[in-house]
Design a protein around this motif. Structure first.
Motif, PDB file in Angstrom:
ATOM      1  N   GLU A  81       0.832  -1.189   0.000  1.00 13.79           N
ATOM      2  CA  GLU A  81       0.000   0.000   0.000  1.00 13.79           C
ATOM      3  C   GLU A  81       0.872   1.246   0.000  1.00 13.79           C
ATOM      4  N   ALA A  82       0.346   2.338  -0.557  1.00 12.68           N
ATOM      5  CA  ALA A  82       1.052   3.623  -0.551  1.00 12.68           C
ATOM      6  C   ALA A  82       0.039   4.752  -0.416  1.00 12.68           C
ATOM      7  N   GLU A  83       0.465   5.826   0.235  1.00 20.08           N
ATOM      8  CA  GLU A  83      -0.355   7.017   0.385  1.00 20.08           C
ATOM      9  C   GLU A  83       0.430   8.201  -0.142  1.00 20.08           C
ATOM     10  N   LYS A  84      -0.261   9.147  -0.770  1.00 18.18           N
ATOM     11  CA  LYS A  84       0.366  10.317  -1.378  1.00 18.18           C
ATOM     12  C   LYS A  84      -0.130  11.572  -0.668  1.00 18.18           C
ATOM     13  N   TYR A  85       0.831  12.429  -0.252  1.00 13.04           N
ATOM     14  CA  TYR A  85       0.491  13.669   0.435  1.00 13.04           C
ATOM     15  C   TYR A  85       1.202  14.844  -0.228  1.00 13.04           C
ATOM     16  N   PRO A  86       0.446  15.769  -0.829  1.00 14.70           N
ATOM     17  CA  PRO A  86       1.078  16.986  -1.343  1.00 14.70           C
ATOM     18  C   PRO A  86       1.506  17.842  -0.142  1.00 14.70           C
ATOM     19  N   LEU A  87       2.776  18.214  -0.064  1.00 11.68           N
ATOM     20  CA  LEU A  87       3.281  18.947   1.095  1.00 11.68           C
ATOM     21  C   LEU A  87       2.650  20.328   1.246  1.00 11.68           C
ATOM     22  N   GLN A  88       2.291  20.966   0.143  1.00 13.61           N
ATOM     23  CA  GLN A  88       1.692  22.299   0.234  1.00 13.61           C
ATOM     24  C   GLN A  88       0.320  22.263   0.910  1.00 13.61           C
ATOM     25  N   ALA A  89      -0.357  21.132   0.875  1.00 14.91           N
ATOM     26  CA  ALA A  89      -1.697  21.022   1.440  1.00 14.91           C
ATOM     27  C   ALA A  89      -1.690  20.737   2.939  1.00 14.91           C
ATOM     28  N   ASN A  90      -0.544  20.351   3.493  1.00 13.63           N
ATOM     29  CA  ASN A  90      -0.463  19.983   4.901  1.00 13.63           C
ATOM     30  C   ASN A  90       0.675  20.768   5.555  1.00 13.63           C
ATOM     31  N   ARG A  91       0.328  21.867   6.226  1.00 12.23           N
ATOM     32  CA  ARG A  91       1.341  22.763   6.798  1.00 12.23           C
ATOM     33  C   ARG A  91       2.255  22.055   7.799  1.00 12.23           C
ATOM     34  N   ALA A  92       1.703  21.264   8.712  1.00 13.88           N
ATOM     35  CA  ALA A  92       2.522  20.601   9.728  1.00 13.88           C
ATOM     36  C   ALA A  92       3.519  19.650   9.087  1.00 13.88           C
ATOM     37  N   LEU A  93       3.049  18.874   8.134  1.00  9.05           N
ATOM     38  CA  LEU A  93       3.924  17.944   7.422  1.00  9.05           C
ATOM     39  C   LEU A  93       4.986  18.698   6.632  1.00  9.05           C
ATOM     40  N   ARG A  94       4.577  19.744   5.932  1.00  9.66           N
ATOM     41  CA  ARG A  94       5.508  20.555   5.142  1.00  9.66           C
ATOM     42  C   ARG A  94       6.578  21.172   6.037  1.00  9.66           C
ATOM     43  N   ASP A  95       6.178  21.727   7.183  1.00 10.39           N
ATOM     44  CA  ASP A  95       7.134  22.372   8.074  1.00 10.39           C
ATOM     45  C   ASP A  95       8.108  21.368   8.678  1.00 10.39           C
ATOM     46  N   SER A  96       7.623  20.185   9.047  1.00  9.18           N
ATOM     47  CA  SER A  96       8.510  19.143   9.572  1.00  9.18           C
ATOM     48  C   SER A  96       9.514  18.709   8.521  1.00  9.18           C
ATOM     49  N   PHE A  97       9.010  18.497   7.314  1.00  6.70           N
ATOM     50  CA  PHE A  97       9.889  18.105   6.215  1.00  6.70           C
ATOM     51  C   PHE A  97      10.917  19.199   5.931  1.00  6.70           C
ATOM     52  N   PHE A  98      10.477  20.445   5.923  1.00  6.03           N
ATOM     53  CA  PHE A  98      11.363  21.573   5.667  1.00  6.03           C
ATOM     54  C   PHE A  98      12.456  21.658   6.727  1.00  6.03           C
ATOM     55  N   ALA A  99      12.086  21.475   7.994  1.00  2.00           N
ATOM     56  CA  ALA A  99      13.068  21.546   9.077  1.00  2.00           C
ATOM     57  C   ALA A  99      14.127  20.466   8.933  1.00  2.00           C
ATOM     58  N   LEU A 100      13.690  19.257   8.633  1.00  2.00           N
ATOM     59  CA  LEU A 100      14.640  18.157   8.469  1.00  2.00           C
ATOM     60  C   LEU A 100      15.526  18.380   7.240  1.00  2.00           C
ATOM     61  N   SER A 101      14.944  18.824   6.141  1.00  2.01           N
ATOM     62  CA  SER A 101      15.725  19.105   4.933  1.00  2.01           C
ATOM     63  C   SER A 101      16.746  20.206   5.180  1.00  2.01           C
ATOM     64  N   THR A 102      16.335  21.241   5.891  1.00  5.16           N
ATOM     65  CA  THR A 102      17.241  22.340   6.205  1.00  5.16           C
ATOM     66  C   THR A 102      18.405  21.846   7.045  1.00  5.16           C
ATOM     67  N   ALA A 103      18.116  21.020   8.029  1.00  8.95           N
ATOM     68  CA  ALA A 103      19.174  20.508   8.893  1.00  8.95           C
ATOM     69  C   ALA A 103      20.167  19.646   8.117  1.00  8.95           C
ATOM     70  N   PHE A 104      19.682  18.865   7.162  1.00 12.65           N
ATOM     71  CA  PHE A 104      20.584  18.049   6.346  1.00 12.65           C
ATOM     72  C   PHE A 104      21.383  18.905   5.373  1.00 12.65           C
ATOM     73  N   ASN A 105      20.750  19.870   4.764  1.00 11.37           N
ATOM     74  CA  ASN A 105      21.367  20.685   3.719  1.00 11.37           C
ATOM     75  C   ASN A 105      22.362  21.697   4.275  1.00 11.37           C
ATOM     76  N   LEU A 106      22.006  22.366   5.367  1.00  9.25           N
ATOM     77  CA  LEU A 106      22.851  23.364   6.024  1.00  9.25           C
ATOM     78  C   LEU A 106      23.384  24.439   5.083  1.00  9.25           C
ATOM     79  N   SER A 107      22.564  24.866   4.130  1.00  2.27           N
ATOM     80  CA  SER A 107      22.964  25.994   3.286  1.00  2.27           C
ATOM     81  C   SER A 107      21.795  26.965   3.199  1.00  2.27           C
ATOM     82  N   ASP A 108      22.099  28.234   3.035  1.00  6.89           N
ATOM     83  CA  ASP A 108      21.098  29.301   2.960  1.00  6.89           C
ATOM     84  C   ASP A 108      20.177  29.326   4.175  1.00  6.89           C
ATOM     85  N   LEU A 109      20.721  28.983   5.328  1.00  6.07           N
ATOM     86  CA  LEU A 109      19.896  28.939   6.537  1.00  6.07           C
ATOM     87  C   LEU A 109      19.356  30.299   6.928  1.00  6.07           C
TER      88      LEU A 109
END
Length: 170
Positions: A81-109
């Motif tokens: 099974e798989a579920e699809k979530y557009p990040l723009q439609a879910n603020r909490a999910l988008r913000d969590s994903f953004f925080a983790l991506s930012t921490a991994f990327n460490l550029s333009d912080l």
């Protein structure tokens, strides 16, 4: 560390990484305001800048999260099974994903966060506080601990509602 030292450290780190993919083992500890006990998971995180992300939990894989920064796929391999979530439609999910991506990327912080840093005996710790109101609604802070070689050791994501997630990386 001074603002100048923190900025110089981040610039050196960003240039040394040059957009390469990373893969680390993790232990995730999520403390949710509604639960007495934390939720603990282990697995593998893979990240490729700017926003390609893969999180495998369990052995054999019980849960797989994959994202390109726009859409998050949650896959349950054992159930086919798989579920699809557009990040723009879910603020909490988008913000969590953004925080983790930012921490991994460490550029333009500094575009999105107020950044401060401190030297530790065994590395460096960054504290990221959101600048924009929309981001502040989902995040109160992100802490990133790096070893003396600039390798990620820990990412702590705190939310205004009291939720806290810590990724211990190896």
């Amino acid at each position: 560390a001074s603002e100048t030292e923190t900025r110089a450290f981040l610039e050196k780190l960003a240039s040394s990484r040059s957009g390469e993919a990373r893969s680390v083992n993790f232990r995730e500890v999520r403390k949710l305001a509604l639960l007495k006990e934390p939720v603990v998971e282990t697995g593998i995180l893979r990240f490729k800048p700017p926003a390609f992300f893969r999180k495998e939990t369990g052995n054999p894989v019980e849960l797989l999260n994959v994202s390109d920064g726009k859409t998050l796929w949650v896959v349950f391999p054992q159930k086919n099974e798989a579920e699809k979530y557009p990040l723009q439609a879910n603020r909490a999910l988008r913000d969590s994903f953004f925080a983790l991506s930012t921490a991994f990327n460490l550029s333009d912080l500094e575009k999105q966060f107020s950044v401060s840093g401190e030297w530790l005996e065994d590395g460096f710790r960054l504290l990221l506080i959101p600048r924009k109101r929309a981001l502040k609604e989902g995040l109160s802070s992100v802490g990133v601990r790096l070893d003396s070689n600039g390798g990620l050791k820990e990412i702590e994501v705190n939310a205004p509602n009291g939720n806290r997630t810590v990724f211990y990386l190896s």
